[in-house]
Design an enzyme around this catalytic site. Structure first.
Site, PDB file in Angstrom:
ATOM      1  N   ASP A  59     -10.775  -5.522  -2.873  1.00 49.66           N
ATOM      2  CA  ASP A  59      -9.975  -4.627  -2.012  1.00 49.66           C
ATOM      3  C   ASP A  59     -10.745  -3.325  -1.893  1.00 49.66           C
ATOM      4  O   ASP A  59     -10.969  -2.627  -2.877  1.00 49.66           O
ATOM      5  CB  ASP A  59      -8.595  -4.381  -2.647  1.00 49.66           C
ATOM      6  N   HIS A 101      -7.535  -5.886   1.736  1.00 51.06           N
ATOM      7  CA  HIS A 101      -6.426  -4.983   1.442  1.00 51.06           C
ATOM      8  C   HIS A 101      -5.083  -5.521   1.945  1.00 51.06           C
ATOM      9  O   HIS A 101      -4.048  -4.968   1.629  1.00 51.06           O
ATOM     10  CB  HIS A 101      -6.715  -3.614   2.081  1.00 51.06           C
ATOM     11  N   SER A 129       0.816  -1.213   0.000  1.00 58.18           N
ATOM     12  CA  SER A 129       0.000   0.000   0.000  1.00 58.18           C
ATOM     13  C   SER A 129       0.856   1.272   0.000  1.00 58.18           C
ATOM     14  O   SER A 129       1.536   1.543  -0.989  1.00 58.18           O
ATOM     15  CB  SER A 129      -0.938  -0.052   1.201  1.00 58.18           C
TER      16      SER A 129
END
Ligand SMILES: Nc1ncnc2c1ncn2[C@@H]1O[C@H](COP(=O)(O)OP(=O)(O)OP(=O)(O)O)[C@@H](O)[C@H]1O
Lengths: 540, 264
Positions: B216, B244, B94
Site C-alpha cells: 500500500d 490502497h 482510509s
C-alpha cells in the site's frame, strides 16, 4: 517493403519506441510490463529494463502517487478509460516531469481486468501556462473582490450622503418656513412692544393695570426671545460675530449655569490653557450653552455630573461635521444622563423635535445651537447612546484677531437727545404707528409715509433730520429709498429697520440699522447713532 | 435539513444487523459496489457520501465545519441517529477509518465493531513514526489537485473519463471525479493528510479489525502494525491484495475478511 528511394518502411517497434509520447503497459495492480524508449529517455534512463517489474506508483512524485491511488486507481478498476489526467513523473535524478496521462483498459477473457495501456505526454509547457493562468485567475478573483468591496463601500457612502442631503433639504425648507413666520411675528411684536413700552412710561396706571401691562410686556419679551431663537435656527439671526475668548466666556457663565441646573448637578468646567479666540456671537453662544446644560440636567433628572470642556481640534478630527480645513475651538457639554437612542439622536437637532411633555420643551434648543455653530462657520456634533450619557460638541472656527473684551451693556435709561424731525416709512400700518408713537414719545416730530414713493414725494420738500425706513417693502426697498433720498439731500441721515437680520452688510450698505423688534431705548440709541453717522459732505 | 439527502444516504439489504460503509478521500459510495452484494442478504447495509463528495449536497459544505475530521464525524453520528441505528458495524476506508475511530470514541455505545480498511492515523513522518510522506509531498498533492480540478483538464471534464459514449453513467466514480469542487478537494486533502490522530487510537475501545494490504503506497504496512499495536481491542489481517483500495481491487478477499470478523 522499401520504396524506390531505398529507405525502408518504419517498423512497428520503431514507431513504438520513438513516438513523441511515453508508452507503458501495466498489469492491473500497476506493475510495469513494457515501455518505450521515449519514456525511458524522459526519465533519464538508458532503456526500460530498470523499470520492468516495478510499479507505476514508483515513477510518480509522492503527491501524484497519492492522487493516483485515491482518484485514479479506483476509477481504473471500473471504467474502460481515463483521460487527460495531470500527474507528475519522477526522473531518476529526482526532478519532476509534469505529464498528461491516459489509460486504456485491457480486458481479459470474460471481461476481467488484465491491465492498462498507459500513455503520457510531456506537459511541462502546458503546466507552466496553466500555473500562470491559475495565478492570473487568482489575481482576477482578488481584484474582483476588491472591486466588489469598493462598490459596496461607495454605495454605503452614497446612501449616507443622500440621507444627509435629504435631511439638509428638510432643514432648509423648515428654515425658510420658520424664518418667514418669525419675520411676520417680529412685525407684529414691534407695535406690541412699542405700545406696551409707551403705556408703561406714560400712562398713569393704577396698580392693577400696571401689573397687567407688566405681565403683557414680560410675555412680549418671551415672545421676542422665542422669535430670536427661531431666527437663529433659520440662520437669519443677526450675529455679532467677533473674536471671543471662550475660556473667559465659559468661566463667566459658570454661576448662571449652576443656578439653572440646580444644586444636585455636579458641574465641572475645564479649559485647556492658552487657546486662541473663536469667532462667534458671544451672547448667542451663552444662550446656546445654557440650553445644552439645561438639556443635560433634564437628561439626568436633575442630578449627576455635568462637564463643560474647552479644547482645540483640527477639522479632520471631527470627520462627520463637514468642517472646512483648519483649527476649531471645541466646547463639549457632557452629561451622564439617559442618552439618546439612534432614532432620537438622528432627529434631536431638528427644530420643534422634542421628547419632552407638551409645554415643557420647544424642541429648539439643539437646533438653535446647531444654527449658531453653522452660521459661525463651525458645526455641532452629538455623541450619545442610551444609558451612555450625551456629549454635545460645539465647534467654532478659530478667530484671527485678538478677542475684544466683552462689551459693557449699554446704560438702560436713554439720554433724551435733542428733538428732531423724522420721516418714518413702513408699509405695515401697525408697525409704522407703533414706531411713530415711540419716536414721538422720545420727543421727535414724526412724518409718516406708507411706501418709498410716498416718502420721496415728501422728500421733494424740506429735508427732515432723519429718515427711518423699513428695509423690506414692496416697490422701492429701504436701501433704494435711502439712495434716492440722498440724491435729493446728500447728507440726510438714515436708519434702516430690518426684520431679516441675516442680510449681509453688503446688501444693506453700511447704513445704521435696527433689528425688529426693539425697545424704545434701543430706538433712541439707534436714532442718535444714525444722526451721528451722517456721511461726509460731498457738495455743501 | 434532510440529513439523508445531505449525505446521499442509501439503505440496502434484507437483514437487520446494521452495516455501514464509508468511503475515503477521492472516492464515493460507488467504491463499495463489489463488496456489498455479499452482505445484503443478512444485513441492513447503509452507504453514504461525505459532504463535498459524490452525490452529497455540495451546498451543505461549509468550509469551517469540514476543516477537521470533527465536522465529518458529526455527520456520521447524525446519519446513524437519523436512521436510529445501534450496534453498528462500521466499515471505513482510509480517511473514513479515522472518522469511524473518532465516532466510536465519542459514542462507544452506538458501535459494535469497526473495520478499518487501509487506515492511517497520520501520513506525515515524525521521528520514528513512518507515515510515508513529508509536508512538501502534501504540497505536491495540492498542486496536482489544482491541475486536475482547476486547470485545463477541468475544461475537458466531459472527455476526461472516456465515457462520453456512455452518458447514462450519471452516478459513478468518474461522474464524481468530474464534479469535484477544487476548493473542497483541497480542504479535504489537508484534513486527511495533515492531521495527526495517533493519540486518539488507544482511546478507541470498540472491537476493531485492521485490514492491511501488500504494497500500500499510501498507508504502509508499518502503519497497519501501529494501528494494531495501539488499538486496545483489535485484530490485524494482512491481505494478499495489493494497493490502497482492496475493496475495489480484491472485493471478495475483502468481504470475506469482514464477514469472518463480524461473524465471530
Ligand atoms: N443631553 C441630552 N440627553 C438626552 N437627550 C437629549 C439631550 N439633549 C437633547 N436631547 C433630546 O433631544 C430633544 C430635542 O432637544 P432640544 O434641545 O432641541 O429641545 P428640547 O430640549 O426638547 O426643548 P427646549 O430646547 O425648549 O428645552 C430633546 O427633547 C431630547 O429628547
Amino acid at each position: 517493403m522499401p520504396d524506390r528511394s531505398g529507405i525502408p518502411e518504419e517498423t512497428a517497434d520503431e514507431l513504438y519506441d520513438d513516438a513523441p509520447v511515453g508508452y507503458l503497459t501495466l498489469a492491473a495492480d500497476g506493475t510495469i510490463l513494457r515501455g518505450n524508449r521515449t519514456l525511458a529517455g524522459w526519465l533519464g534512463l538508458p532503456d526500460m529494463t530498470e523499470l520492468l517489474g516495478r510499479k507505476l506508483q514508483q515513477i510518480l512524485t509522492p503527491g501524484s502517487r497519492i492522487f493516483y491511488e485515491t482518484h485514479c486507481a479506483p476509477i481504473l478498476r471500473v471504467e474502460p478509460a481515463l483521460r487527460q489526467i495531470a500527474l507528475d513523473l519522477r526522473r531518476r535524478d529526482g526532478s519532476r516531469l509534469p505529464g498528461l496521462v491516459e489509460w486504456r483498459r485491457i480486458d481479459g477473457p470474460g471481461g476481467a481486468l488484465l491491465g492498462h495501456r498507459f500513455m503520457v505526454v510531456d506537459a511541462t509547457d502546458r503546466r507552466a501556462y496553466e500555473r500562470e493562468l491559475l495565478a492570473e485567475r487568482e489575481r482576477a478573483r482578488a481584484s474582483a473582490e476588491a472591486l466588489a468591496r469598493l462598490n459596496a463601500e461607495l454605495e454605503a457612502r452614497v446612501e449616507a450622503r443622500t440621507a444627509e442631503l435629504v435631511q439638509l433639504r428638510k432643514m432648509e425648507s423648515l428654515g425658510q418656513l420658520t424664518g418667514g413666520v418669525a419675520h411676520d411675528f417680529n412685525n407684529l411684536l414691534t407695535p406690541i412692544v412699542a405700545c406696551l413700552d409707551i403705556l408703561q412710561r406714560r400712562a398713569a396706571l393704577d396698580a392693577r393695570n400696571a401689573a397687567l401691562v407688566a405681565g403683557a410686556a414680560e410675555a412680549a419679551e418671551r415672545a421676542r426671545l422665542l422669535v430670536s431663537r427661531l431666527l437663529t435656527f433659520a440662520r437669519r439671526q443677526h450675529l455679532e460675530a467677533r473674536p471671543v475668548d471662550l475660556a473667559g466666556l465659559v468661566a463667566g457663565l459658570g454661576d448662571l449655569v449652576a443656578r439653572a441646573v440646580g444644586p444636585m448637578v455636579d458641574l465641572a468646567i475645564e479649559a485647556e490653557p492658552g487657546l486662541p479666540p473663536a469667532r462667534v456671537d458671544p451672547n448667542q453662544l451663552e444662550m446656546a450653552l445654557l440650553n445644552l446644560c439645561v438639556n443635560a440636567r433634564d437628561a439626568m433628572s436633575g442630578a449627576g455630573p455635568l462637564s463643560i470642556r474647552l479644547d482645540a481640534v483640527e477639522a479632520e478630527a471631527v470627520p462627520g461635521a463637514h468642517l472646512a480645513p483648519g483649527r476649531y475651538l471645541r466646547l463639549r457639554v457632557r452629561d451622564a444622563g439617559i442618552g439618546m437612542a439612534p432614532e432620537i439622536l438622528s432627529r434631536a437637532a431638528e427644530p420643534f423635535f422634542t421628547t419632552k411633555a407638551p409645554g415643557r420643551g420647544t424642541g429648539l434648543g439643539l437646533s438653535m445651537a446647531e444654527g449658531l455653530a453653522r452660521q459661525s462657520g463651525g458645526a455641532l456634533a452629538i455623541d450619545s447612546a442610551p444609558g451612555q450619557g450625551t456629549t454635545v460638541s460645539v465647534l467654532l472656527p478659530e478667530a484671527e484677531a485678538a478677542p475684544a473684551p466683552l462689551p459693557v451693556p449699554p446704560p438702560e435709561p436713554p439720554r433724551p437727545g435733542p428733538a428732531r424731525t423724522v420721516l418714518l416709512v413702513d408699509d405695515d400700518a401697525l408697525v409704522r404707528a407703533g414706531v411713530a408713537d415711540m419716536l414721538r414719545d422720545l420727543g421727535h416730530a414724526v412724518a409718516e409715509a406708507a411706501s418709498g414713493a410716498a416718502a420721496l414725494d415728501l422728500l421733494d420738500g424740506a429735508a427732515p433730520d432723519l429718515l427711518v425706513t423699513d428695509f423690506a417693502m414692496p416697490g422701492l426697498d429701504g436701501r433704494a429709498l435711502v439712495a434716492a433720498a440722498r440724491q435729493r439731500h446728500p447728507r440726510l441721515p438714515a436708519l434702516l429697520i430690518t426684520g431679516f437680520a441675516h442680510l449681509a452688510a453688503s446688501e444693506l450698505g453700511d447704513l445704521p440699522r435696527l433689528a425688529k423688534p426693539f425697545s424704545q431705548v434701543q430706538l433712541a440709541q439707534a436714532v442718535e447713532r444714525a444722526v451721528a453717522s451722517v456721511p461726509a459732505a460731498a457738495d455743501d | 435539513m434532510d440529513l439523508l439527502r445531505r449525505n446521499n444516504v442509501k439503505v440496502l439489504g434484507r437483514g437487520t444487523r446494521p452495516l455501514v460503509f464509508a468511503h475515503g478521500f477521492g472516492c464515493d459510495l460507488n467504491a463499495w459496489r463489489d463488496v456489498i452484494p455479499s452482505f445484503e442478504d443478512d444485513h441492513r447495509v447503509v452507504l453514504f457520501d461525505h459532504v463535498g463528495s459524490g452525490g452529497s449536497d455540495l451546498s451543505a459544505y461549509v468550509s469551517g465545519k469540514y476543516a477537521s475530521y470533527d465536522g465529518y464525524v458529526d455527520d456520521v453520528l447524525e446519519v446513524l441517529d437519523a436512521l436510529d441505528l445501534t450496534e453498528v458495524a462500521f466499515v471505513g476506508h482510509s480517511a473514513a477509518a479515522n472518522m469511524g475511530l473518532l465516532a466510536a470514541i465519542r459514542q462507544p455505545e452506538r458501535f459494535s465493531s469497526l473495520v478499518l480498511v487501509a487506515p492511517s492515523p497520520c501520513f506525515i513522518d515524525d521521528g520514528d513514526y513512518r507515515g510515508g510522506f513529508t509536508r512538501e509531498d502534501i504540497e505536491g498533492l495540492l498542486e496536482v489537485l489544482d491541475s486536475n480540478f482547476l486547470g485545463w483538464s477541468r475544461a475537458m471534464a466531459p472527455t476526461i473519463m472516456g465515457n462520453d459514449d456512455r452518458p447514462e453513467l450519471g452516478d459513478t466514480l468518474s461522474a464524481s471525479f468530474c464534479r469535484t469542487d477544487p476548493d473542497i478537494a483541497r480542504e479535504f486533502a489537508r484534513v486527511v493528510f495533515l492531521s495527526d490522530h495517533r493519540a486518539d487510537v488507544p482511546r478507541c475501545r470498540t472491537r476493531s479489525l485492521v485490514l492491511q494490504t501488500q504494497q500500500d503506497m499510501i498507508a504502509p504496512v508499518e502503519v497497519g502494525h501501529f494501528m494494531h499495536r495501539h488499538l486496545p481491542d483489535s485484530e490485524l489481517v494482512l491481505m494478499t491484495a495489493t494497493g490502497h483500495c482492496p475493496h475495489m481491487s480484491a472485493p471478495s478477499e475483502t468481504s470475506e475478511a469482514i464477514r469472518r470478523f463480524l461473524d465471530r
